[in-house]
Design a protein around this motif. Structure first.
Motif, PDB file in Angstrom:
ATOM      1  N   GLU A 122     -34.111 -13.307 -32.970  1.00  9.85           N
ATOM      2  CA  GLU A 122     -35.450 -12.904 -32.514  1.00  9.85           C
ATOM      3  C   GLU A 122     -36.294 -14.090 -32.049  1.00  9.85           C
ATOM      4  O   GLU A 122     -37.195 -13.929 -31.228  1.00  9.85           O
ATOM      5  CB  GLU A 122     -36.178 -12.185 -33.646  1.00  9.85           C
ATOM      6  N   TYR A 123     -36.026 -15.260 -32.600  1.00  8.46           N
ATOM      7  CA  TYR A 123     -36.764 -16.464 -32.224  1.00  8.46           C
ATOM      8  C   TYR A 123     -35.788 -17.635 -32.134  1.00  8.46           C
ATOM      9  O   TYR A 123     -34.790 -17.695 -32.855  1.00  8.46           O
ATOM     10  CB  TYR A 123     -37.822 -16.840 -33.266  1.00  8.46           C
ATOM     11  N   VAL A 124     -36.117 -18.584 -31.261  1.00  3.71           N
ATOM     12  CA  VAL A 124     -35.411 -19.862 -31.199  1.00  3.71           C
ATOM     13  C   VAL A 124     -36.401 -20.940 -31.633  1.00  3.71           C
ATOM     14  O   VAL A 124     -37.561 -20.937 -31.202  1.00  3.71           O
ATOM     15  CB  VAL A 124     -34.894 -20.159 -29.781  1.00  3.71           C
ATOM     16  N   ALA A 125     -35.962 -21.838 -32.511  1.00  4.33           N
ATOM     17  CA  ALA A 125     -36.815 -22.944 -32.959  1.00  4.33           C
ATOM     18  C   ALA A 125     -36.085 -24.254 -32.705  1.00  4.33           C
ATOM     19  O   ALA A 125     -34.856 -24.314 -32.799  1.00  4.33           O
ATOM     20  CB  ALA A 125     -37.142 -22.805 -34.442  1.00  4.33           C
ATOM     21  N   VAL A 126     -36.845 -25.303 -32.414  1.00  6.75           N
ATOM     22  CA  VAL A 126     -36.208 -26.586 -32.119  1.00  6.75           C
ATOM     23  C   VAL A 126     -37.131 -27.742 -32.474  1.00  6.75           C
ATOM     24  O   VAL A 126     -38.350 -27.660 -32.316  1.00  6.75           O
ATOM     25  CB  VAL A 126     -35.815 -26.674 -30.621  1.00  6.75           C
ATOM     26  N   THR A 127     -36.537 -28.811 -32.974  1.00  7.18           N
ATOM     27  CA  THR A 127     -37.283 -30.044 -33.217  1.00  7.18           C
ATOM     28  C   THR A 127     -37.635 -30.676 -31.879  1.00  7.18           C
ATOM     29  O   THR A 127     -36.757 -30.945 -31.061  1.00  7.18           O
ATOM     30  CB  THR A 127     -36.434 -31.041 -34.027  1.00  7.18           C
ATOM     31  N   VAL A 128     -38.925 -30.931 -31.664  1.00  5.84           N
ATOM     32  CA  VAL A 128     -39.359 -31.560 -30.415  1.00  5.84           C
ATOM     33  C   VAL A 128     -39.776 -33.017 -30.627  1.00  5.84           C
ATOM     34  O   VAL A 128     -40.041 -33.741 -29.678  1.00  5.84           O
ATOM     35  CB  VAL A 128     -40.514 -30.770 -29.765  1.00  5.84           C
ATOM     36  N   GLY A 129     -39.847 -33.470 -31.866  1.00  4.56           N
ATOM     37  CA  GLY A 129     -40.206 -34.840 -32.176  1.00  4.56           C
ATOM     38  C   GLY A 129     -40.739 -34.917 -33.597  1.00  4.56           C
ATOM     39  O   GLY A 129     -40.943 -33.876 -34.231  1.00  4.56           O
ATOM     40  N   PRO A 130     -40.926 -36.115 -34.106  1.00  8.91           N
ATOM     41  CA  PRO A 130     -40.509 -37.393 -33.536  1.00  8.91           C
ATOM     42  C   PRO A 130     -39.013 -37.620 -33.711  1.00  8.91           C
ATOM     43  O   PRO A 130     -38.349 -36.880 -34.443  1.00  8.91           O
ATOM     44  CB  PRO A 130     -41.327 -38.407 -34.359  1.00  8.91           C
ATOM     45  N   ASP A 160     -43.490 -19.681 -22.657  1.00 11.09           N
ATOM     46  CA  ASP A 160     -43.770 -20.733 -21.672  1.00 11.09           C
ATOM     47  C   ASP A 160     -42.819 -21.902 -21.933  1.00 11.09           C
ATOM     48  O   ASP A 160     -43.189 -22.922 -22.505  1.00 11.09           O
ATOM     49  CB  ASP A 160     -45.234 -21.178 -21.788  1.00 11.09           C
ATOM     50  N   TYR A 161     -41.581 -21.730 -21.510  1.00  6.83           N
ATOM     51  CA  TYR A 161     -40.543 -22.714 -21.821  1.00  6.83           C
ATOM     52  C   TYR A 161     -40.860 -24.099 -21.244  1.00  6.83           C
ATOM     53  O   TYR A 161     -40.491 -25.124 -21.831  1.00  6.83           O
ATOM     54  CB  TYR A 161     -39.194 -22.223 -21.290  1.00  6.83           C
ATOM     55  N   ALA A 162     -41.532 -24.129 -20.107  1.00  2.16           N
ATOM     56  CA  ALA A 162     -41.844 -25.411 -19.478  1.00  2.16           C
ATOM     57  C   ALA A 162     -42.787 -26.259 -20.323  1.00  2.16           C
ATOM     58  O   ALA A 162     -42.841 -27.486 -20.176  1.00  2.16           O
ATOM     59  CB  ALA A 162     -42.447 -25.181 -18.094  1.00  2.16           C
ATOM     60  N   SER A 163     -43.526 -25.599 -21.219  1.00  3.38           N
ATOM     61  CA  SER A 163     -44.482 -26.351 -22.052  1.00  3.38           C
ATOM     62  C   SER A 163     -43.797 -27.051 -23.223  1.00  3.38           C
ATOM     63  O   SER A 163     -44.415 -27.899 -23.879  1.00  3.38           O
ATOM     64  CB  SER A 163     -45.554 -25.392 -22.596  1.00  3.38           C
TER      65      SER A 163
END
Length: 332
Positions: A72-80, A317-320
């Motif tokens: 239902e959702y995708v989560a990902v580490t964006v930093g640091p 808003d994948y581009a964000s």
């Protein structure tokens, strides 16, 4: 149901998470690749992430008998983290989310560590969170999810980084934390008086650069080291590092009248640290929350759990969604 990714450094991790009763957590370590260099090579780490992330995704779903249709959702580490490594995870997560029209949740890696100890237990606010790893040494007051006050941090080397550097000085294998922990069990921690950085400063900040330099000079002074010398230096250094973490964390608990203290990050797997904190917290009447050892190092399950507490951040808003190696946790 959340599919989460963490490629912040040199471990590729994918997790499927519904709750503490239904989850998978796959971690592919790269220690063997980077050991010969004595540290992580970002380009090699990113290449390995790219080679393994799709297979690990399939494996994470297979272990719970689920498919992409259940997500239902995708989560990902964006930093640091390391930019080349972060880019692999972020690009893969965005592509998967876009292809399956799933909302994506960006997660701060440190926020994942903060809440890792609460994966299978109730969260009682407020609590102090000590995050200790190869890249971080931070002490936070956590008032609620998303509300953090930074009480102290390292002014130079992170404590995990200091473990790695001292291990290298002593000729031990990489990563240095487990190597020093193991060797210290046969050493005398009182033979050498290793200084504690910023010990007498009233702040909650830490410093480990001087400790590393002290060990380097000590090794140079002793000359040809015996096995006993190496064990004693390792044990003495470890005691110094653990003592200063314990002293400042418990002083913050007392000063702020907070009765809950959590510890997370790779260094929270250290046996002396865990034993010392348990002993001192019991004496001080402080509730100590430690993550299971499999959730101390970088892993996607902590990212999935943190994202489950922040579903309002989900977006189409994948581009964000962008990788930010210098991403900071928003603090008051």
């Amino acid at each position: 149901m959340i599919l989460a990714f963490d490629t912040s450094c040199d471990d590729t991790s994918v997790s499927f998470y519904k709750d503490c009763n239904l989850y998978s957590n796959i971690i592919s370590s790269q220690n063997d690749i980077h050991a010969k260099f004595g540290g992580v090579i970002p380009e090699l780490a990113a290449r390995k992430h790219a080679e393994t992330i799709a297979y690990l995704t399939e494996e994470a779903l297979n272990r719970v008998s689920k498919g992409l249709g259940d997500v239902e959702y995708v989560a990902v580490t964006v930093g640091p983290g390391l930019l080349p490594s972060l880019l692999v995870g972020v690009a893969f997560a965005k592509a998967l989310a876009y292809a399956n029209r799933l909302p994506i949740i960006p997660v701060n890696h440190i926020e994942g560590h903060i809440f890792a100890p609460f994966f299978d237990r109730e969260i009682n606010y407020p609590f102090l969170s000590l995050v200790v790893s190869g890249g971080h040494t931070h002490l936070f007051l956590v008032e609620s999810f998303g509300r953090y006050k930074l009480l102290g941090k390292t002014l130079d080397d992170a404590v995990g980084e200091a473990f790695d550097k001292v291990a290298r000085i002593l000729g031990l294998e990489y990563p240095g934390g487990p190597a020093i922990d193991k060797l210290s069990k046969t050493g005398n921690p009182y033979r050498f008086k290793i200084p504690k950085g910023l010990e007498h400063e009233k702040s909650y900040n830490f410093s480990f650069s001087g400790v590393k330099t002290f060990v380097k000079n000590l090794v140079s002074k002793l000359g040809n080291l015996s096995k006993t010398d190496i064990s004693d230096i390792a044990a003495s250094f470890q005691k110094s590092a653990v003592d200063i973490l314990v002293e400042k964390s418990l002083r913050a608990c007392k000063d702020l009248n907070v009765k809950n203290l959590s510890i997370s990050g790779g260094v929270s797997a250290n046996s002396l640290l865990r034993d010392t904190f348990k002993e001192r917290c019991e004496k001080e009447g402080i509730n100590l929350i430690l993550p299971p050892k499999e959730l101390t190092t970088d892993n996607a399950l902590m990212i999935a759990f943190a994202s489950s507490l922040s579903l309002d951040r989900a977006t189409f808003d994948y581009a964000s969604i962008e990788a930010d190696p210098s991403l900071r946790l928003t603090v008051d």
